[in-house]
Design an enzyme around this catalytic site. Sequence first.
Site, PDB file in Angstrom:
ATOM      1  N   SER A  97       2.296   1.875  -0.235  1.00 37.59           N
ATOM      2  CA  SER A  97       1.637   0.704  -0.970  1.00 37.59           C
ATOM      3  C   SER A  97       1.063   1.258  -2.367  1.00 37.59           C
ATOM      4  O   SER A  97       0.227   2.182  -2.433  1.00 37.59           O
ATOM      5  CB  SER A  97       0.747   0.317  -0.132  1.00 37.59           C
ATOM      6  OG  SER A  97      -0.232  -0.811  -0.640  1.00 37.59           O
ATOM      7  N   CYS A  98       1.106   0.513  -3.356  1.00 41.00           N
ATOM      8  CA  CYS A  98       0.941   0.956  -4.741  1.00 41.00           C
ATOM      9  C   CYS A  98      -0.146   0.166  -5.588  1.00 41.00           C
ATOM     10  O   CYS A  98      -0.157   0.412  -6.650  1.00 41.00           O
ATOM     11  CB  CYS A  98       2.394   0.812  -5.540  1.00 41.00           C
ATOM     12  SG  CYS A  98       3.239  -0.997  -5.398  1.00 41.00           S
TER      13      CYS A  98
END
Length: 437
Positions: free
Chosen positions: A99-100
Amino acid sequence: MGQARTRRRLVAVDLFAGVGGLSLGFEQAGFDVLAAVEYDPVHAAVHKFNFPLTEVICRDVRNISAADVRRAAARGWRLHRRSGPAWDGLVDVVVGGPSCQGFSTMGRRDREDARNDLLLEFVRLVIEIRPRAFCLENVPGLLEERYAPLRESALKQLEAAGYSITGDGKPVNAANFGVPQNRKRVVILGVLDGEVGELVGHAEAVSVGEALSMLPDASAITDLVETDSVSALSAPMVDWVPGASRYARVMAGLEVDPGDRARPRYWDRSVLTNSRLTLHSEETKRRFSQTLPGTVEPVSRFFRLPLDGQARTLRAGTGRERGAFTSPRPLHPVRDRVITVREAARIHSFPDWFRFHVTSWHGHRQIGNSVPPLMARAAGNAISAALGAAPSRVKKELPLGDPCLLSLSMAEAAKHFGADVSELPAQRTRRSAAQKV
């Protein structure tokens, strides 16, 4: 690496799998995805529909071990190979896009965002599983100086474990790999006891018009106000490009892509899927009609896609743990409406057999969070070459999963997987990015 080239299909594990953009790209490169980890049950259910032979672990990656992944991979091996020898335990590649949002240049960047630590969870599992290679995908913000300590810690751990690494210097653009979308991402590749070349794309540019050619005009199908799928046999066909582009024919399953080694799917080509229409007021449609391709409508701030160019990056918005924020959706290049999920999928290089959740909100978010399969395929091809492989093709068609998986609510999907409630995305009030339109 000096080894003889092998025709066997390589095996992969996908962490942070979402609905499977990386999974599909690596399958197209000749890998069998044995196991996938995804903590959002709705995404996990959609992944299971599209990859029925993959064992899906619906858990928070922070709470699983390498042993958990290996047990799932052993079950996935048996699903892929119902006869023959038992799995030898060797994982050729671990792939994942942690997850960025904490790194993202499109949102509020936050060095303290807890999701940034998921990068180290990816590193932990790579080191524990010890695959022959890995592929790590993330947003360009990961390369910013503010994240240097985290990034360098992750890469140093991988190098200490014996992996040679490329791709940590600059982002690559999906448009250079034949995706009709300008989408820059960091793709870091690593190989044990060898080297892997830089990921460089030289594919011919594909336009939005070419991508959307052959799709029926969803605007003319009134049933799509109430449902996301209809029989498209009698629907009017779009004719804004002369004939059908090769890209569109491949996406529609009407032409074989010689570079695609994925297991062919069995699906009903007469049904138009994931095409529920968004309703707009007459005033909104009037404003949309005055918006030229390649420009932004000033009230909604929606970007009108150009027919002869590439789309801007398709955005996901946020999950329900971050307020269920809906990102602005692009305007169709010639229709006075936002694009459908199927049109977004074409722009992202998902073939028409690939399905998403029946709701537009989930569907657009699932695409925006995915790695474009054509870009993922290029990464898979680079790793396959580095491992000395030339994977065989599979001719037998694979039926897709149970369509009920595509309409499950969060609670229903969690129950399906027996997910731990404490690990599910937390519910917050849902919001919309759109102004009144």
